[in-house]
Design an enzyme around this catalytic site. Sequence first.
Site, short mmCIF file in Angstrom:
data_model
loop_
_atom_site.label_atom_id
_atom_site.label_comp_id
_atom_site.label_asym_id
_atom_site.label_seq_id
_atom_site.Cartn_x
_atom_site.Cartn_y
_atom_site.Cartn_z
N ASP A 212 0.79 -1.18 0.06
CA ASP A 212 -0.20 -0.20 0.16
C ASP A 212 0.87 1.17 0.12
OD1 ASP A 212 -2.44 -1.45 -0.07
OD2 ASP A 212 -2.09 -1.79 2.14
N ARG A 213 2.14 1.16 -0.49
CA ARG A 213 2.84 2.28 -0.62
C ARG A 213 3.36 3.07 0.74
NH1 ARG A 213 3.07 0.13 -4.92
NH2 ARG A 213 3.10 0.96 -6.97
N LEU A 214 3.19 2.27 1.72
CA LEU A 214 3.42 2.61 3.14
C LEU A 214 5.02 2.10 3.33
CD1 LEU A 214 0.26 1.98 5.39
CD2 LEU A 214 1.17 4.00 4.10
#
Length: 239
Positions: A212-214
């Site tokens: 999730d692009r975290l």
Amino acid sequence: MHKAQVRGSDAVDSPTPDPARLRRSYEGDELTEPALPADPLALFAAWFADVHAFGLAEPNAMVLATASADGVPSARTVLLKGYGPQGFRFFTNLTSDKGRDLAGNPRAALVFPWHPMYRQVRVAGPVLELPREESAAYFRTRPYGSRIGAWASEHQSGVIEGREMLERRYAELAERWPEAPVGGEDDVPLPDFWGGYRVVPETIEFWQGRPDRLHDRIRYRRSTTPDASGEWDTVRLSP
């Protein structure tokens, strides 16, 4: 002359991909503060061992970014040839574009793009030219063809008439300094226009891709606290 064939977006069998639609979920390992070593070089060594064991081609390939004295940026891929407390070492033609950049603006940034493992390492700091004896010692370890090639490409980054001229120059130099028999030593000397540099890290950033692009981003920066020689401060950066 062979010409590469470029297919347009209307090709049926191999349409041109849309970069905006190329997406992948990064399912990488986590990078947490409690697991961080005090010295970023220890973490770099562990990650470097990981990518080597993974089988990544050219794990020591790194993007070297420089800028000219008047601030014009430039980047290219070079090979890391050593690292340690004093910095990250590489070797090149001293009169090339990068050599001229570093002569006028001795700072650089490095990027290790270890994409298959969803990892990236960034390094930035001043650059120092290596002593000639250190460059000579490394030059002697290079394959014979690479040493002759360094001489043949004396005017690296400069315009040449064609490949034939380069190959002719190589043949002339190989005749001048023939390859030694197996087990022997040849006489190919270190060119005066060839040598090494080391990037002395002021900051080292480790990037670990996460879902999730975290992503995890940890930056080490040399401590500016008095009497903190050799120590590093760490912070987490927003992805």
